[in-house]
Scaffold this active site. Structure first.
Site, PDB file in Angstrom:
ATOM      1  N   VAL A 287       0.837  -1.202   0.000  1.00 56.75           N
ATOM      2  CA  VAL A 287       0.000   0.000   0.000  1.00 56.75           C
ATOM      3  C   VAL A 287       0.872   1.253   0.000  1.00 56.75           C
ATOM      4  O   VAL A 287       0.580   2.244  -0.675  1.00 56.75           O
ATOM      5  CB  VAL A 287      -0.946  -0.007   1.220  1.00 56.75           C
ATOM      6  CG1 VAL A 287      -1.738   1.298   1.296  1.00 56.75           C
ATOM      7  CG2 VAL A 287      -1.890  -1.196   1.153  1.00 56.75           C
ATOM      8  N   ALA A 288       1.959   1.211   0.756  1.00 62.57           N
ATOM      9  CA  ALA A 288       2.863   2.365   0.827  1.00 62.57           C
ATOM     10  C   ALA A 288       3.579   2.602  -0.499  1.00 62.57           C
ATOM     11  O   ALA A 288       3.815   3.739  -0.896  1.00 62.57           O
ATOM     12  CB  ALA A 288       3.883   2.157   1.934  1.00 62.57           C
ATOM     13  N   ILE A 290       2.568   1.769  -3.570  1.00 64.78           N
ATOM     14  CA  ILE A 290       1.683   2.144  -4.683  1.00 64.78           C
ATOM     15  C   ILE A 290       0.978   3.449  -4.351  1.00 64.78           C
ATOM     16  O   ILE A 290       0.259   3.527  -3.353  1.00 64.78           O
ATOM     17  CB  ILE A 290       0.638   1.048  -4.946  1.00 64.78           C
ATOM     18  CG1 ILE A 290       1.315  -0.237  -5.424  1.00 64.78           C
ATOM     19  CG2 ILE A 290      -0.366   1.505  -5.984  1.00 64.78           C
ATOM     20  CD1 ILE A 290       0.360  -1.390  -5.628  1.00 64.78           C
ATOM     21  N   GLU A 292      -1.875   5.010  -4.546  1.00 60.22           N
ATOM     22  CA  GLU A 292      -3.235   4.702  -5.014  1.00 60.22           C
ATOM     23  C   GLU A 292      -4.025   5.941  -5.413  1.00 60.22           C
ATOM     24  O   GLU A 292      -5.013   5.854  -6.135  1.00 60.22           O
ATOM     25  CB  GLU A 292      -4.011   3.907  -3.947  1.00 60.22           C
ATOM     26  CG  GLU A 292      -4.187   4.617  -2.622  1.00 60.22           C
ATOM     27  CD  GLU A 292      -3.111   4.214  -1.623  1.00 60.22           C
ATOM     28  OE1 GLU A 292      -3.413   4.216  -0.432  1.00 60.22           O
ATOM     29  OE2 GLU A 292      -2.001   3.891  -2.038  1.00 60.22           O
ATOM     30  N   ASP A 334      -8.673  23.174 -40.530  1.00 53.63           N
ATOM     31  CA  ASP A 334      -9.554  23.585 -41.609  1.00 53.63           C
ATOM     32  C   ASP A 334      -9.219  25.036 -41.955  1.00 53.63           C
ATOM     33  O   ASP A 334      -8.661  25.765 -41.128  1.00 53.63           O
ATOM     34  CB  ASP A 334     -11.008  23.451 -41.136  1.00 53.63           C
ATOM     35  CG  ASP A 334     -12.007  23.635 -42.258  1.00 53.63           C
ATOM     36  OD1 ASP A 334     -11.618  23.457 -43.426  1.00 53.63           O
ATOM     37  OD2 ASP A 334     -13.175  23.948 -41.968  1.00 53.63           O
ATOM     38  N   ASN A 709       0.640   7.760   3.819  1.00 48.91           N
ATOM     39  CA  ASN A 709      -0.052   7.846   2.537  1.00 48.91           C
ATOM     40  C   ASN A 709      -1.139   8.908   2.566  1.00 48.91           C
ATOM     41  O   ASN A 709      -1.315   9.683   1.627  1.00 48.91           O
ATOM     42  CB  ASN A 709      -0.679   6.491   2.177  1.00 48.91           C
ATOM     43  CG  ASN A 709       0.254   5.652   1.328  1.00 48.91           C
ATOM     44  OD1 ASN A 709       1.453   5.919   1.276  1.00 48.91           O
ATOM     45  ND2 ASN A 709      -0.275   4.629   0.684  1.00 48.91           N
ATOM     46  N   ASP A 713       0.271  11.684   0.156  1.00 47.00           N
ATOM     47  CA  ASP A 713      -0.029  11.226  -1.210  1.00 47.00           C
ATOM     48  C   ASP A 713      -1.160  11.976  -1.895  1.00 47.00           C
ATOM     49  O   ASP A 713      -1.607  11.583  -2.957  1.00 47.00           O
ATOM     50  CB  ASP A 713      -0.372   9.727  -1.196  1.00 47.00           C
ATOM     51  CG  ASP A 713       0.886   8.867  -1.253  1.00 47.00           C
ATOM     52  OD1 ASP A 713       1.973   9.438  -1.095  1.00 47.00           O
ATOM     53  OD2 ASP A 713       0.761   7.649  -1.446  1.00 47.00           O
TER      54      ASP A 713
END
Length: 874
Positions: A287-288, A290, A292, A334, A709, A713
């Site tokens: 978990v740490a 990644i 998330e 165009d 996290n 994070d």
């Protein structure tokens, strides 16, 4: 079938039709064979399936496994938090996908509701969806054409096909058979579904319905055009797979080492509990490691970019388009309405004996007065009470050129007229001007030159000599070389009470010429040059004629000396290999079809060039969807907007260049956020691995890693997404499509900052272990959370120090860092210390030790940044 190359009798015979219409029985047979005259929608992916597909990502799978293990071990809160974050990300993804599914619905809504046909010899009105091939359909001004067909009769029929060709000028239709291949815009004996009749009347036989029409083919191309992943999406997907596998291996390794120690270490404690704690720690490491919240952070930073772009007239429909803009290296644009004003404008006029002039004189002479009178009076356009221009764009341009046109009309009353038709290519009106009754005529120069016998010189009528006629022809040729549209003007005095007929359009007095064009937007000149400086190639793709497109391209600086222009037919004649060889030299494509546009976009994409496509018509929609980023005009069709990633509210090419600048800044900021997240995670992993290898106690508890996290994070990473542009952001070349997310110094920054954070944490852990295992964990935890928080300052710029970038210039960073310290302070409160494994002996001195190590790491990060930054920035 090329029905435009067949005569009317052959077309009717092939379709088994006649001018009395089909029988009801035959209609039923054809409906069963061909289906209804409607565009079928593509089968949509169910919402639940879209939701499940978002969980296929490698990092998401690792997190799901980790959350599942935590749930089994009784850590309900932590597992629910992970599940909640993943579900929110999935919902955002599904909502974005569902928003993008409107193109075919918009096309379906463009179909004409009813059609006037003849069946069983009787004229009747039927629902347009019931039309079949072979039906005879009647048209008049204001009708939406309900199907494709070959014209059988034309009474000055004019049709606006801009939604298919991109050109605003109405097309004159006729019944003549064409002998050669012709692009869609030149098939004057055909009409096409969903175009609009603006003048005259006509009859046609239906040759194609539903998906067999030109607009049906476009619908099919929209449905089959590939949705392109952005460069960042591709790189994040690739990295996620590798990171997911690496983290699984790392966690298994840590778990195995811990179990080995328990098994062979002679531990007399409850072995089952110890193994479960080891498993819990291994899951916490996953978990740490990644981030998330990465997907959410990327989404938020992109959203910040959309707000900035909206203030600069660019509305983002699909979030990833913000990042894609930053890496765009080719813009296929165009011409009409994008580079030009989409408004015919008189640029010059010619009076014999006085030469070419680019603006009216304040006091016009008698010859000029006569020219302006004919421009205004031989003209059906007007400006209504609401200030809206009504009429043919060419005629509107003429009245806009003459300031006092309303006064001229008020003083003169129209007595008779001969309307324009495609056979004569002339229009005439009768007025009494200054006591003289006269016919006023305008038309194409080639036609007018054959109908004149005199010329107006300084207000006097003189016999037209070969010398004067040649001067007119030379000026007409000069205007034509500049891709200007030319009209000639003449008049003739008439006897009182004389009736008017086509024979009166002879022996005219030639007065002068006007030249007009759809001029470039003023700001386009500078924006093309800006794009060049940013390494972006601009390509013109238009339905207009080649000479006109080339003239505009050279004028605005889009075409260089050695660049070439191709028509759609010339493009069709090239093989893919030939096009690939010539692609870099082609700056202008003219008279192109929707298939041509997609082919051009794909050719650039084949060269790994991120390609943007601008457009406003239905004909642009497939290429808008195929392009890496489709840019629709705010004034364009709903079909084009629904197929696009971005909409320009001001239809201004300059806004694209401004949006590219924002896109580049957004990508830089996303990389800063990614670098910040992975550097912090790397620091934690280094400290954990060092402890495992050396045999120290684990430096963190599972709850500490989850809390870090939470603190580090999200908000700091989002705050980095608010950074201003790096110096010279629009002086750099577009980044390489194959460039990884850690390219351009990001990997070095991650490694440098991660290692420094890891070393600071290891030192803190060591110092704490001198007192006790608990103090070692507390110091390691404190140093990691403070170092990751302070790292936000170092992550603000790849080349500038926090002071150089303006220490307080990003208030969001200051707020995120301050909040990080506050949240950390909560862990030191008496009633929370036990939760976060911080002993009572951890005091102010220990806090200063952790803060000093964290600040020392920040100072070293900034020093190394100055050492390794590019020399041209020193």
């Amino acid at each position: 079938m090329q029905f435009y190359r067949e005569n009317q009798e052959d077309v009717l015979q092939q379709l088994q039709a006649n001018e009395n219409g089909l029988s009801q029985e035959e209609v039923h047979k054809r409906l069963e064979r061909d289906g209804y005259n409607e565009i079928k929608g593509k089968e949509k992916v169910p919402t639940w399936k879209l939701f499940l597909e978002t969980f296929k990502d490698s990092m998401v799978i690792v997190l799901l496994i980790a959350a599942g293990v935590q749930l089994v071990l009784g850590e309900v809160v932590e597992s629910l938090i992970i599940f909640l974050v993943l579900i929110i990300n999935s919902i955002i993804s599904v909502v974005q996908t569902k928003k993008a599914e409107g193109s075919l619905e918009a096309l379906q809504s463009m179909s004409a509701p009813n059609a006037k046909v003849i069946r069983n010899g009787e004229r009747q009105t039927i629902p347009a969806r019931e039309l079949v091939s072979g039906d005879i359909v009647f048209l008049e001004a204001g009708d939406h054409i309900p199907a494709d067909g070959r014209i059988l009769e034309s009474g000055s029929l004019k049709v606006n096909e801009g939604m298919l060709t991109g050109e605003s000028e109405a097309v004159e239709k006729n019944t003549d058979t064409l002998s050669e291949d012709a692009p869609l815009g030149d098939r004057r004996n055909m009409v096409f579904s969903s175009s609009l009749v603006v003048y005259g009347r006509g009859t046609f036989v239906v040759t194609g319905t539903g998906e067999k029409t030109e607009i049906g083919k476009i619908a099919d191309m929209i449905a089959t055009a590939e949705e392109k992943q952005t460069p960042l999406q591709r790189k994040l997907d690739e990295f996620s797979k590798k990171l997911g596998i690496a983290i699984l291996i790392l966690c298994i390794l840590i778990f195995a080492v811990e179990v080995g120690r328990i098994w062979f270490g002679g531990n007399t404690a409850d072995m089952t509990t110890a193994i479960l704690e080891s498993l819990m720690f291994a899951v916490a490491v996953a978990v740490a490691a990644i981030p998330e919240a990465l997907s959410s952070i990327v989404t938020i930073v992109l959203s910040v970019g959309t707000n900035k772009m909206a203030r600069q007239h660019a509305i983002i429909r699909k979030l990833p388009a913000v990042e894609t803009l930053g890496s765009t290296s080719v813009i296929c644009t165009d011409k009409t309405g994008t580079l030009t004003q989409n408004k015919m404008t008189v640029t010059n006029y010619y009076i014999p004996g006085e030469g070419n002039k680019d603006k009216p004189l304040e006091n016009p002479n008698s010859s000029e007065e006569m020219l302006f009178n004919i421009m205004v009076l031989c003209n059906d356009s007007y400006i209504n009470n609401e200030g809206k221009e009504v009429g043919d764009p060419t005629e509107v341009a003429l009245i806009n050129y003459v300031d006092d046109f309303e006064e001229i009309r008020d003083q003169n009353k129209r007595e008779a007229e001969l309307p324009f038709d495609s056979d004569r290519k002339l229009m005439s009106t009768v007025y009494t001007i200054n006591g003289s009754r006269m016919i006023l005529t305008k038309g194409g120069p080639d036609v007018m030159f054959n109908r004149v016998s005199h010329v107006l010189i300084n207000g006097n009528e003189e016999v037209l000599t070969d010398e004067f006629l040649q001067q007119f022809k030379d000026m007409n040729e000069e205007y034509s070389k500049q891709a200007l549209r030319v009209l000639a003007y003449g008049y003739k005095k008439l006897p009182e009470h004389h009736g008017i007929g086509h024979e009166d359009e002879n022996d005219l007095v030639l007065v002068g010429l006007t030249a007009m064009m759809d001029p470039p937007r003023e700001a386009v000149y500078g924006s093309i040059e800006q794009a060049k400086q940013a390494g972006i190639r601009t390509i013109m793709i238009t339905g207009d004629h080649k000479t006109t497109a080339q003239a505009i391209g050279k004028d605005i600086g889009l075409m260089d000396e050695d660049d070439i222009a191709l028509t759609g037919q010339e493009l069709d004649a090239l093989s893919d290999e030939e096009l690939d060889r010539k692609l870099e030299d082609i700056s202008v494509y003219a008279r192109v079809s929707p298939e041509n546009k997609i082919r051009i976009v794909r050719a650039w994409q084949k060269k790994n060039r991120i390609t943007a496509m601008t457009g406003d018509g239905v004909n642009d929609a497939p290429a808008l969807k195929q392009a890496d980023i489709g840019i629709a005009m705010g004034s364009g069709t709903d079909v084009a907007k629904d197929a696009s990633s971005m909409i320009l509210t001001d239809d201004n090419f300059v806004s694209i260049v401004n949006a590219v600048s924002v896109g580049r800044t957004v990508f830089d900021n996303i990389k800063k956020s990614i670098g910040y997240l992975f550097a912090g995670n790397l620091g934690a992993i280094i400290a954990i691995l060092f402890a495992v290898i050396i045999g120290w106690a684990n430096p963190f508890t599972a709850i500490q890693l989850l809390f870090i996290n939470l603190v580090n994070d999200s908000l700091p990473a989002i705050a980095l997404g608010m950074e201003k542009s790096e110096p010279g952001v629009m002086k750099k070349k577009p980044r390489n499509i194959d460039e990884g997310i850690f390219a351009g110094g990001t990997l070095r920054a991650v490694l440098t900052r991660g290692i420094l954070i890891g070393i600071a944490v290891i030192i803190a852990h060591y110092l704490g272990l001198q007192h006790s295992e608990e103090m070692g964990v507390a110091l390691a935890f404190s140093t990691l959370i403070l170092a990751r928080t302070l790292q936000t300052f170092a992550a603000r710029s790849a080349t500038q120090t926090a002071i150089g970038a303006g220490l307080f210039s990003n208030k969001y960073v200051i707020g995120a860092v301050a909040l990080g310290f506050v949240l950390y302070g909560i862990t030191l409160l008496p009633f929370t210390r036990d939760i976060f494994s911080i002993p009572a002996t951890f005091g102010f001195q220990e806090f200063l030790t952790a803060l000093g190590l964290a600040f020392g790491a920040l100072v070293l990060m900034e020093i190394l940044k100055l050492i390794f930054r590019p020399k041209n920035l020193n």
